[in-house]
Motif scaffolding. Structure first.
Motif, mmCIF file in Angstrom:
data_model
loop_
_atom_site.group_PDB
_atom_site.id
_atom_site.type_symbol
_atom_site.label_atom_id
_atom_site.label_comp_id
_atom_site.label_asym_id
_atom_site.label_seq_id
_atom_site.Cartn_x
_atom_site.Cartn_y
_atom_site.Cartn_z
ATOM 1 N N ASP A 76 -15.629 -15.037 -29.213
ATOM 2 C CA ASP A 76 -16.586 -15.543 -30.199
ATOM 3 C C ASP A 76 -18.026 -15.383 -29.714
ATOM 4 O O ASP A 76 -18.943 -15.213 -30.533
ATOM 5 C CB ASP A 76 -16.297 -17.011 -30.505
ATOM 6 C CG ASP A 76 -15.032 -17.213 -31.322
ATOM 7 O OD1 ASP A 76 -14.576 -16.240 -31.969
ATOM 8 O OD2 ASP A 76 -14.486 -18.332 -31.312
ATOM 9 N N ASP A 77 -18.246 -15.432 -28.400
ATOM 10 C CA ASP A 77 -19.601 -15.253 -27.865
ATOM 11 C C ASP A 77 -20.075 -13.818 -28.072
ATOM 12 O O ASP A 77 -21.244 -13.577 -28.385
ATOM 13 C CB ASP A 77 -19.638 -15.599 -26.377
ATOM 14 C CG ASP A 77 -19.409 -17.073 -26.102
ATOM 15 O OD1 ASP A 77 -19.346 -17.862 -27.068
ATOM 16 O OD2 ASP A 77 -19.298 -17.443 -24.912
ATOM 17 N N VAL A 78 -19.178 -12.857 -27.880
ATOM 18 C CA VAL A 78 -19.543 -11.457 -28.083
ATOM 19 C C VAL A 78 -19.855 -11.197 -29.552
ATOM 20 O O VAL A 78 -20.826 -10.501 -29.893
ATOM 21 C CB VAL A 78 -18.422 -10.522 -27.583
ATOM 22 C CG1 VAL A 78 -18.810 -9.053 -27.795
ATOM 23 C CG2 VAL A 78 -18.125 -10.777 -26.106
ATOM 24 N N GLU A 79 -19.059 -11.774 -30.433
ATOM 25 C CA GLU A 79 -19.320 -11.603 -31.870
ATOM 26 C C GLU A 79 -20.637 -12.276 -32.262
ATOM 27 O O GLU A 79 -21.382 -11.742 -33.103
ATOM 28 C CB GLU A 79 -18.154 -12.171 -32.681
ATOM 29 C CG GLU A 79 -18.337 -12.147 -34.183
ATOM 30 C CD GLU A 79 -18.520 -10.762 -34.798
ATOM 31 O OE1 GLU A 79 -18.747 -10.693 -36.015
ATOM 32 O OE2 GLU A 79 -18.444 -9.738 -34.073
ATOM 33 N N ALA A 80 -20.943 -13.413 -31.655
ATOM 34 C CA ALA A 80 -22.226 -14.071 -31.926
ATOM 35 C C ALA A 80 -23.385 -13.197 -31.466
ATOM 36 O O ALA A 80 -24.436 -13.147 -32.131
ATOM 37 C CB ALA A 80 -22.275 -15.429 -31.240
ATOM 38 N N LEU A 81 -23.218 -12.493 -30.358
ATOM 39 C CA LEU A 81 -24.260 -11.577 -29.885
ATOM 40 C C LEU A 81 -24.439 -10.421 -30.863
ATOM 41 O O LEU A 81 -25.577 -10.030 -31.161
ATOM 42 C CB LEU A 81 -23.904 -11.058 -28.496
ATOM 43 C CG LEU A 81 -24.839 -9.991 -27.913
ATOM 44 C CD1 LEU A 81 -26.284 -10.472 -27.857
ATOM 45 C CD2 LEU A 81 -24.361 -9.563 -26.519
ATOM 46 N N ARG A 82 -23.347 -9.872 -31.362
ATOM 47 C CA ARG A 82 -23.473 -8.784 -32.338
ATOM 48 C C ARG A 82 -24.277 -9.238 -33.558
ATOM 49 O O ARG A 82 -25.185 -8.532 -34.018
ATOM 50 C CB ARG A 82 -22.093 -8.302 -32.795
ATOM 51 C CG ARG A 82 -22.165 -7.126 -33.783
ATOM 52 C CD ARG A 82 -20.861 -6.928 -34.543
ATOM 53 N NE ARG A 82 -20.532 -8.040 -35.406
ATOM 54 C CZ ARG A 82 -21.068 -8.256 -36.612
ATOM 55 N NH1 ARG A 82 -22.007 -7.445 -37.077
ATOM 56 N NH2 ARG A 82 -20.687 -9.301 -37.340
ATOM 57 N N ARG A 83 -23.970 -10.412 -34.056
ATOM 58 C CA ARG A 83 -24.692 -10.924 -35.220
ATOM 59 C C ARG A 83 -26.157 -11.160 -34.877
ATOM 60 O O ARG A 83 -27.047 -10.876 -35.682
ATOM 61 C CB ARG A 83 -24.038 -12.207 -35.706
ATOM 62 C CG ARG A 83 -22.636 -11.996 -36.273
ATOM 63 C CD ARG A 83 -22.035 -13.296 -36.776
ATOM 64 N NE ARG A 83 -20.700 -13.079 -37.329
ATOM 65 C CZ ARG A 83 -19.957 -14.043 -37.871
ATOM 66 N NH1 ARG A 83 -20.424 -15.278 -37.910
ATOM 67 N NH2 ARG A 83 -18.762 -13.770 -38.356
ATOM 68 N N HIS A 84 -26.394 -11.681 -33.693
ATOM 69 C CA HIS A 84 -27.774 -11.915 -33.246
ATOM 70 C C HIS A 84 -28.561 -10.610 -33.178
ATOM 71 O O HIS A 84 -29.751 -10.572 -33.539
ATOM 72 C CB HIS A 84 -27.739 -12.583 -31.864
ATOM 73 C CG HIS A 84 -29.030 -12.596 -31.135
ATOM 74 N ND1 HIS A 84 -30.093 -13.399 -31.479
ATOM 75 C CD2 HIS A 84 -29.439 -11.883 -30.034
ATOM 76 C CE1 HIS A 84 -31.102 -13.193 -30.652
ATOM 77 N NE2 HIS A 84 -30.730 -12.279 -29.773
ATOM 78 N N LEU A 85 -27.920 -9.530 -32.764
ATOM 79 C CA LEU A 85 -28.587 -8.229 -32.686
ATOM 80 C C LEU A 85 -28.804 -7.614 -34.061
ATOM 81 O O LEU A 85 -29.593 -6.679 -34.206
ATOM 82 C CB LEU A 85 -27.772 -7.274 -31.809
ATOM 83 C CG LEU A 85 -27.660 -7.645 -30.328
ATOM 84 C CD1 LEU A 85 -26.686 -6.700 -29.621
ATOM 85 C CD2 LEU A 85 -29.020 -7.619 -29.639
ATOM 86 N N GLY A 86 -28.077 -8.091 -35.067
ATOM 87 C CA GLY A 86 -28.257 -7.617 -36.431
ATOM 88 C C GLY A 86 -27.699 -6.234 -36.683
ATOM 89 O O GLY A 86 -28.243 -5.477 -37.491
ATOM 90 N N VAL A 87 -26.599 -5.902 -36.007
ATOM 91 C CA VAL A 87 -25.983 -4.588 -36.189
ATOM 92 C C VAL A 87 -24.569 -4.761 -36.744
ATOM 93 O O VAL A 87 -23.893 -5.754 -36.466
ATOM 94 C CB VAL A 87 -25.943 -3.782 -34.864
ATOM 95 C CG1 VAL A 87 -27.343 -3.444 -34.412
ATOM 96 C CG2 VAL A 87 -25.201 -4.552 -33.768
ATOM 97 N N GLU A 88 -24.141 -3.776 -37.526
ATOM 98 C CA GLU A 88 -22.803 -3.830 -38.104
ATOM 99 C C GLU A 88 -21.719 -3.550 -37.077
ATOM 100 O O GLU A 88 -20.641 -4.136 -37.105
ATOM 101 C CB GLU A 88 -22.693 -2.816 -39.253
ATOM 102 C CG GLU A 88 -23.449 -3.212 -40.503
ATOM 103 C CD GLU A 88 -22.896 -4.490 -41.114
ATOM 104 O OE1 GLU A 88 -21.661 -4.603 -41.247
ATOM 105 O OE2 GLU A 88 -23.706 -5.375 -41.441
#
Length: 287
Positions: A76-88
């Motif tokens: 879940d932390d990695v997915e939160a980072l992806r969302r934070h970066l704003g990339v698909e």
């Protein structure tokens, strides 16, 4: 330092360097601060490296619940980072124990993976067996080194299940392509940069479901590079080839003369291999 918040409210930190599309980098250890990755041998000339300090390591906060250090719960932390970066989708590079987290992320979020690079990966999450013979035969490539006799005896004790603390210390040279001052400094830093309490939880009961993970990744459409070090007793090439074969679009490369951290042994070779893989266009499906 850029920060973001995990789903449970833990404040996490990532460190950015270089230019270009982001490449999320997951450290090993397990649970070692990401600082040891540095610029991955100059990979910053090709990509913007986004090094994640996993919870409880480096500059990231200690979570309220220590059970969240478990590998599968870090997804879940990695997915939160992806969302934070704003990339698909993210291109993801993971080293050593961090590869367990990377493949569990790919299992749960296959549509979010662009390309996946596993550098001298740990194999627990995929259930790939690494035998004592794998480790000892790889170790034998170093037989001409001055430190070899003592380290070999210690490795035999480790693989035979009779190791003491001194044996674990004596095998340290096997982790590096060159046992020089830089390698000694990194080995010393590992102990202080690693969250030992968290590391024990990372590998705990329930962290891995190899059969389920392998079944899920058998349908992964993303390209995967598995990079092994010729001299690496932690992730011997034979086992790494078997691991790469589990991915439908897996590639396998052995870096000659390299240990467990190949970017420190031949930075040019490492960065050229990884950059070339990441720069390829995705294949266009034929209809």
């Amino acid at each position: 330092m850029p920060t973001f918040t995990a789903p449970d409210g833990t404040l996490l930190v990532h460190h950015d360097s270089g230019d270009g599309p982001p490449l999320v980098c997951l450290p090993g250890g397990p649970l070692r601060a990401s600082s040891y990755l540095g610029d991955l041998g100059g990979l910053t000339a090709h990509r913007r490296l986004v090094r994640l300090d996993l919870r409880g390591t480096g500059a990231s906060a200690v979570p309220d619940d220590p059970a969240t250090y478990r590998c599968d719960r870090l997804v879940d932390d990695v997915e939160a980072l992806r969302r934070h970066l704003g990339v698909e989708r993210i291109d993801l590079l993971a080293h050593s124990a961090g590869a367990n987290l990377a493949v569990r992320y790919a299992e749960r979020h296959p549509e979010r993976i662009g390309r996946l690079v596993l550098v001298t990966p740990s194999a627990f999450a995929l259930g790939v067996e690494i035998t004592a013979e794998d480790r000892l035969s790889t170790a034998g490539l170093r037989r001409d080194e001055l430190w070899y006799p003592e380290a070999r005896a210690a490795l035999e004790a480790v693989t035979g299940g009779r190791a003491g603390a001194a044996d674990w210390e004596a095998i340290a040279p096997f982790w590096y392509g060159r046992w020089d001052d830089a390698a000694r400094a990194d080995h010393a830093a590992n102990d202080t940069e690693k969250n030992h309490e968290a590391a024990a939880v990372f590998m705990g009961d329930g962290a891995f479901e190899p059969e389920r993970t392998r079944a899920a990744l058998a349908a992964l459409t993303a390209s995967v590079l598995v990079l092994a070090g010729e001299f690496d007793v932690a992730a011997p090439p034979r086992a790494m080839a078997a691991l790469a074969a589990l991915f439908p679009h897996g590639e396998f490369v052995v870096q000659d003369g390299a240990g467990h951290m190949p970017w420190t042994d031949d930075a040019g070779r490492f960065t050229a291999t990884v950059a070339e893989f990441l720069s390829r266009r995705a294949a266009v499906p034929a209809f």
